[in-house]
Design an enzyme around this catalytic site. Structure first.
Site, PDB file in Angstrom:
ATOM      1  CG  LEU A 167      26.916  10.654 -18.335  1.00 49.14           C
ATOM      2  CD1 LEU A 167      28.021  10.096 -19.217  1.00 49.14           C
ATOM      3  CD2 LEU A 167      27.109  10.167 -16.899  1.00 49.14           C
TER       4      LEU A 167
ATOM      5  NE  ARG B 119      12.068  13.325 -22.082  1.00 48.20           N
ATOM      6  CZ  ARG B 119      12.710  13.534 -23.222  1.00 48.20           C
ATOM      7  NH1 ARG B 119      14.001  13.743 -23.220  1.00 48.20           N
ATOM      8  NH2 ARG B 119      12.054  13.548 -24.379  1.00 48.20           N
ATOM      9  CD  GLU B 120       7.351  17.971 -14.071  1.00 51.32           C
ATOM     10  OE1 GLU B 120       7.672  19.159 -13.906  1.00 51.32           O
ATOM     11  OE2 GLU B 120       6.922  17.242 -13.163  1.00 51.32           O
TER      12      GLU B 120
ATOM     13  CB  CYS C  80       9.757  11.837 -11.218  1.00 52.47           C
ATOM     14  SG  CYS C  80       8.206  12.531 -11.819  1.00 52.47           S
TER      15      CYS C  80
ATOM     16  N   GLY D  87      26.308  19.072 -12.025  1.00 51.84           N
ATOM     17  CA  GLY D  87      25.816  20.379 -11.580  1.00 51.84           C
ATOM     18  C   GLY D  87      25.218  20.255 -10.194  1.00 51.84           C
TER      19      GLY D  87
HETATM   20  C1  UGA Z   1      11.825  11.941 -15.075  1.00 53.87           C
HETATM   21  C2  UGA Z   1      12.206  10.884 -16.130  1.00 53.87           C
HETATM   22  O1  UGA Z   1      13.238  11.402 -16.962  1.00 53.87           O
HETATM   23  C3  UGA Z   1      10.983  10.523 -16.995  1.00 53.87           C
HETATM   24  O2  UGA Z   1      11.328   9.503 -17.917  1.00 53.87           O
HETATM   25  C4  UGA Z   1       9.866  10.033 -16.077  1.00 53.87           C
HETATM   26  O3  UGA Z   1       8.690   9.700 -16.803  1.00 53.87           O
HETATM   27  C5  UGA Z   1       9.523  11.138 -15.077  1.00 53.87           C
HETATM   28  O4  UGA Z   1      10.705  11.467 -14.300  1.00 53.87           O
HETATM   29  C6  UGA Z   1       8.441  10.622 -14.167  1.00 53.87           C
HETATM   30  O5  UGA Z   1       8.709   9.746 -13.347  1.00 53.87           O
HETATM   31  O6  UGA Z   1       7.282  11.020 -14.324  1.00 53.87           O
HETATM   32  P1  UGA Z   1      11.478  14.606 -15.125  1.00 53.87           P
HETATM   33  O7  UGA Z   1      11.329  14.498 -13.645  1.00 53.87           O
HETATM   34  O8  UGA Z   1      10.502  15.416 -15.910  1.00 53.87           O
HETATM   35  O9  UGA Z   1      11.453  13.135 -15.778  1.00 53.87           O
HETATM   36  O10 UGA Z   1      12.894  15.234 -15.406  1.00 53.87           O
HETATM   37  P2  UGA Z   1      14.314  14.759 -15.977  1.00 53.87           P
HETATM   38  O11 UGA Z   1      14.491  15.271 -17.335  1.00 53.87           O
HETATM   39  O12 UGA Z   1      14.522  13.315 -15.731  1.00 53.87           O
HETATM   40  O13 UGA Z   1      15.281  15.591 -15.013  1.00 53.87           O
HETATM   41  C7  UGA Z   1      15.291  15.332 -13.612  1.00 53.87           C
HETATM   42  C8  UGA Z   1      16.337  16.170 -12.924  1.00 53.87           C
HETATM   43  O14 UGA Z   1      17.631  15.732 -13.254  1.00 53.87           O
HETATM   44  C9  UGA Z   1      16.291  17.671 -13.227  1.00 53.87           C
HETATM   45  O15 UGA Z   1      16.426  18.377 -12.007  1.00 53.87           O
HETATM   46  C10 UGA Z   1      17.500  17.888 -14.124  1.00 53.87           C
HETATM   47  O16 UGA Z   1      18.027  19.185 -14.004  1.00 53.87           O
HETATM   48  C11 UGA Z   1      18.471  16.845 -13.581  1.00 53.87           C
HETATM   49  N1  UGA Z   1      19.492  16.387 -14.548  1.00 53.87           N
HETATM   50  C12 UGA Z   1      19.118  15.750 -15.686  1.00 53.87           C
HETATM   51  C13 UGA Z   1      20.827  16.580 -14.254  1.00 53.87           C
HETATM   52  O17 UGA Z   1      21.190  17.160 -13.198  1.00 53.87           O
HETATM   53  N2  UGA Z   1      21.778  16.126 -15.134  1.00 53.87           N
HETATM   54  C14 UGA Z   1      21.438  15.483 -16.274  1.00 53.87           C
HETATM   55  O18 UGA Z   1      22.355  15.083 -17.031  1.00 53.87           O
HETATM   56  C15 UGA Z   1      20.076  15.299 -16.560  1.00 53.87           C
END
Ligand code: UGA
Length: 433
Positions: free
Chosen positions: A253, A153-154, A263, A256
């Site tokens: 969960l 994850r970033e 990704c 927002g």
């Molecule tokens: C995501 C996956 O979580 C990683 O496992 C994967 O390796 C990566 O994509 C990839 O394909 O390279 P990432 O894009 O860094 O990672 O970010 P996430 O932490 O997954 O968050 C993604 C988005 O979802 C963000 O905009 C975040 O704000 C949002 N989010 C996350 C929510 O709106 N609610 C949540 O409960 C969690």
């Protein structure tokens, strides 16, 4: 082990540094001069906590070298990791795999029958089979190609690479499996990390499936937020209550303004496109809905802003946060940035702050007023929108902020309603009655 890492974007740069940190001799291949030269100087071309220091460290140790293209050094490498991007094609849901094929083309002359090629990029299921056939044609022998998806994850990229939940290796070749096990041995010895050996199509699909599942969880809770907004229910409490069921789990969960980044959005679209090509589009028809629910959250904030301001034309709006998530300066498909641009499109004067993305914003977003100083963004604002939950925004003291109208849309449900209301603010939350 001697290894090459081909493509030094987010995934490749992190993987190269992580492998060098484990003690491997790494050659990073990156044709983009600016990116490569910056890395070679020990400067990360993007923001990623901890990776900057680790890069400097592995350069000092002499474990990493950066090259524009392959040379004799690549011939001596036992493993070649392909980490190039697979962006969404313009005007289509499909992932563009052209960089994979050009990486394979560049690599082919360096390979011997014992070389192992390991794909890490996120790909449509079936891509590895096409790449294997392409490579066999170039080399004249049966190449050893395996798939090893990356789940970092970033924001926590280095930690995720050095201590992953699991390592998935798609291969039916024992030699390739042993080599990949060997490269990750320092991790598996230290953390007892589970290794899953699968066939290649499963390993390709695992990544698309994992990201689609995560996106579905977020859109599910955002769908509940739409119901909560017209029924008086509170989505934050709802998520807490359903998340206590271990079968559901509380992560991902948070309702927002939804998911963004390089990704999740592209990967659900890529899976839709691939399933359609395979004649089973219906199986993931729901992912189109997941995408639409996600995008509707952005429109919801624009709608709330227009309701608050009547006509946003000429009015100053402060947007706090531009990156798609905190601890990242990644603006790709960012919900916060997309809302800011939509309001600027409606001729509002949109001032925007982000702790790490200021330079990119001021260079690439001429319709927005990017400022480094948060008080300049807030001063005289008629509406404030929190778009990215950076810790400095969560720590703001509502009593000390100078704005024209004390109205805040909390796009990430992270502000303490009681404290903000006590300080005289109207706090508009998403999915909370
Ligand atoms: C995501 C996956 O979580 C990683 O496992 C994967 O390796 C990566 O994509 C990839 O394909 O390279 P990432 O894009 O860094 O990672 O970010 P996430 O932490 O997954 O968050 C993604 C988005 O979802 C963000 O905009 C975040 O704000 C949002 N989010 C996350 C929510 O709106 N609610 C949540 O409960 C969690």
């Amino acid at each position: 082990m001697k290894i090459t890492v081909i493509g030094l974007g987010y995934l490749g740069a992190t993987h190269a540094v992580a492998m060098a940190k484990l003690g491997h001799e790494v050659i990073g291949i990156e044709p983009d001069d600016a990116k490569r030269e910056s890395l070679a100087k020990g400067e990360l071309p993007f923001y990623e906590p901890g990776l900057d220091k680790a890069l400097v460290e592995v350069i000092k140790q002499g474990n990493i070298d950066f090259k524009r293209s392959h040379d004799e050094g690549s011939k001596a490498a036992e493993l070649h990791f392909i980490c190039v991007g697979t962006p969404q094609k313009i005007g289509s849901n499909e992932a563009d795999t052209k960089y994979l094929f050009s990486a394979i083309e560049g690599l082919a002359p360096q390979l011997s029958e014992d070389s192992v090629v390991v794909g890490k990029s996120t790909v449509p299921v079936g891509t590895a089979a096409d790449l294997t056939a392409y490579l066999a044609n170039l080399t004249g022998f049966e190449p050893k190609l395996a798939w090893n998806p990356e789940f970092l994850r970033e924001g926590t990229a280095l930690e995720d690479s050095l201590n992953p939940d699991r390592i998935v290796i798609g291969t039916e070749d024992d030699f390739a499996e042993q080599k990949i096990r060997e490269v990750y041995k320092p991790i598996t010895d230290q953390y007892n990390t589970p290794i899953l050996i699968t066939d290649i199509p499963t390993s390709e699909l695992v990544k698309a499936a994992a990201n689609s599942f995560l996106a579905t969880k977020i859109s599910f809770i955002n769908a509940m937020a739409e119901i909560a907004e017209v029924s008086g229910a509170d989505t934050v409490k709802l998520a807490e209550a359903i998340g206590m069921d271990e079968r559901i789990g509380k992560q991902f969960l948070r309702n927002g303004i939804g998911f963004g980044g390089g990704c999740l959005p592209k990967d659900i679209r890529g899976l839709i496109a691939r399933a359609e090509q395979l004649g089973v589009g219906q199986a993931v028809g729901f992912l189109t809905e997941v995408d639409e629910i996600n995008l509707r959250r952005r429109s919801r904030v624009t709608e709330l802003a227009v309701n608050e301001l009547d006509d946003p034309k000429g009015k100053k709006i402060a947007v706090l946060g531009a990156a798609f998530k905190p601890d990242s300066d990644d603006l790709r498909d960012s919900p916060a940035l997309s809302i800011a641009l939509e309001l600027a499109n409606k001729e509002a004067q949109v001032f925007i702050h982000d702790p790490e993305a200021y330079e990119q914003l001021s260079k690439n977003q001429p319709t927005l007023h990017a400022r480094e100083d948060i008080s300049e963004v807030l001063k005289d604002a008629e509406l404030v929108i929190l778009g990215t939950e950076w810790k400095q925004y969560k720590a703001l003291d509502p009593a000390k902020l100078s704005v024209k109208n004390k109205t805040m849309i909390d796009g990430r449900n992270v502000l303490n309603r009681e404290a903000w209301e006590k300080a005289g603010w109207k706090l508009i939350s998403l999915g909370r009655g």
